[in-house]
Design a protein around this motif. Structure first.
Motif, short mmCIF file in Angstrom:
data_model
loop_
_atom_site.label_atom_id
_atom_site.label_comp_id
_atom_site.label_asym_id
_atom_site.label_seq_id
_atom_site.Cartn_x
_atom_site.Cartn_y
_atom_site.Cartn_z
N ASN A 281 3.63 -4.57 74.11
CA ASN A 281 5.06 -4.29 74.31
C ASN A 281 5.36 -2.79 74.34
O ASN A 281 6.39 -2.34 73.80
CB ASN A 281 5.91 -4.97 73.23
CG ASN A 281 5.69 -6.47 73.19
OD1 ASN A 281 5.52 -7.11 74.22
ND2 ASN A 281 5.67 -7.03 71.99
N SER A 282 4.48 -2.04 74.97
CA SER A 282 4.64 -0.59 74.97
C SER A 282 3.99 0.01 76.21
O SER A 282 3.28 -0.67 76.96
CB SER A 282 3.99 0.01 73.71
OG SER A 282 2.61 -0.29 73.67
N GLY B 23 8.36 2.01 73.76
CA GLY B 23 8.20 0.63 73.32
C GLY B 23 7.60 0.52 71.93
O GLY B 23 7.15 1.50 71.34
N GLU C 228 12.40 -4.24 73.57
CA GLU C 228 12.79 -3.09 74.40
C GLU C 228 11.99 -3.06 75.70
O GLU C 228 12.54 -2.83 76.78
CB GLU C 228 12.58 -1.80 73.61
CG GLU C 228 12.87 -0.53 74.39
CD GLU C 228 12.32 0.70 73.69
OE1 GLU C 228 12.50 1.79 74.25
OE2 GLU C 228 11.72 0.57 72.61
N ILE C 229 10.68 -3.24 75.58
CA ILE C 229 9.79 -3.38 76.74
C ILE C 229 8.93 -4.61 76.45
O ILE C 229 7.87 -4.52 75.85
CB ILE C 229 8.90 -2.13 76.96
CG1 ILE C 229 9.76 -0.87 77.08
CG2 ILE C 229 8.04 -2.30 78.21
CD1 ILE C 229 8.95 0.41 77.18
#
Length: 332
Positions: A257-258, A274, A280-281
């Protein structure tokens, strides 16, 4: 465009590599839940093409507009998903369509096709045509442009790279290296993203959790052996990525997630946007920099919304287009 900064959460300390500051991000648009955006290409005018893996649909969105909304460009009736996309000549793109599904990621044998998406001057309505079929390919994924007549395609399941002549429709395997092969935990996801810089082809391997590079000849064949640039310190499945003008890679980390930045020589290796337990991402899939004076330092990121790996174990959102402002990003 307005960007909002995000704080660094304590759980980021569990993720390596680290950075002292995260780049500001902005959600451009979020599709309904159950939508996985697989890849993107940025037009010279600034609008972004999005391929969808949960349906064979191509969208266009202008991230610089006041209220960005996706425009549906085409539904590919002969396919079940769309994956890689690359620009071959100005405002002419090629993409992969096949009969694969999110639940069964190995496409039906013989279903991989390359389509041309050509925009006439001053138009947002493309002409779409079949460029090539690849009956012997297994899982075509990332694409990059070798020259104006030839594209390179990663075959994630075979662990090879195809060269496809978009004029003659002829194709052949040009690269086959151990660093491209899938692994036992991800038998269909070896080599994934591709980017060409000069005579150096960079690629990710999701199964081996690495970024590598290989020198190639003008016809796409190997001029040496592939070497590892960086390995994921967390084991995150590197997906597609972007290269900046320095040669640094900005990698989508999937379940991480980054976005992770890796220098051209493998250092530094830092997370720049992220966080693992945030939407968020949410499960990033690909990235590309903007092309206008207003957004050249903006990294556009597509996501799968956590469909394959729910965020924090149980949270799924719609596929996202996220803008990451890398202007002035502090690098260690």
């Amino acid at each position: 465009m307005h960007f909002c900064s995000l704080p660094i959460f304590g759980l980021l300390s569990l993720l390596l590599p680290l950075t002292k500051a995260l780049a500001p991000t902005h959600l451009v648009y979020e599709f309904p839940n159950g939508t996985w955006i697989e890849n993107l290409a940025v037009r010279s005018c600034g609008s972004v093409l999005l391929t969808i893996i949960t349906s064979p649909d191509l969208y266009l969105i202008n991230p610089l507009s006041h209220s960005p909304k996706p425009v549906h460009l085409h539904h590919f009736d002969s396919a079940l998903w769309l994956v890689g996309i690359t620009e071959t000549t100005p405002d002419t793109f090629h993409l992969v369509a096949a009969n694969g599904t999110f639940a069964t990621p190995a496409p039906a044998p013989g279903s991989n096709r390359i389509y041309t998406v050509a925009f006439p001057p001053n138009s947002d309505t493309p002409r779409i045509s079949l460029a090539a079929t690849l009956p012997e390919a297994q899982l075509l994924n990332g694409l990059t442009t070798l020259d104006s007549t030839t594209i390179l395609a990663a075959d994630s399941q075979k662990g090879v790279v195809w060269a496809i002549n978009i004029i003659t429709s002829r194709s052949r395997i040009v690269l086959n290296d151990p660093l491209m092969a899938p692994g036992p935990l991800l038998p269909t996801l070896g080599i994934n993203g591709l980017k060409l810089r000069g005579s150096t082809l960079y690629f990710t391997n999701s199964a081996q959790a690495l970024l590598a590079k290989i020198e190639i000849n003008p016809d796409g064949t190997a001029a040496g052996k592939a070497i590892v640039v960086a390995r994921s310190p967390t084991g995150a499945n590197f997906d597609d990525f972007a290269l900046d003008w320095r040669g640094d890679a900005f990698l989508a980390t999937g379940p991480g997630n980054s976005i992770e930045e890796v220098g051209s020589d493998g250092e530094p290796q830092v997370i720049i946007a992220g966080i693992v337990n945030s939407t968020e991402i949410a499960e990033p899939t690909s990235a590309q920099f903007g092309r206008t004076a207003a957004d050249r330092e903006v990294l556009y990121v597509t996501t799968g919304g956590g469909l394959a790996a729910p965020v924090d174990g149980d949270e799924i959102v719609g596929g996202q287009l996220v803008a990451v402002d890398t202007d002035g990003l502090w690098r260690v």
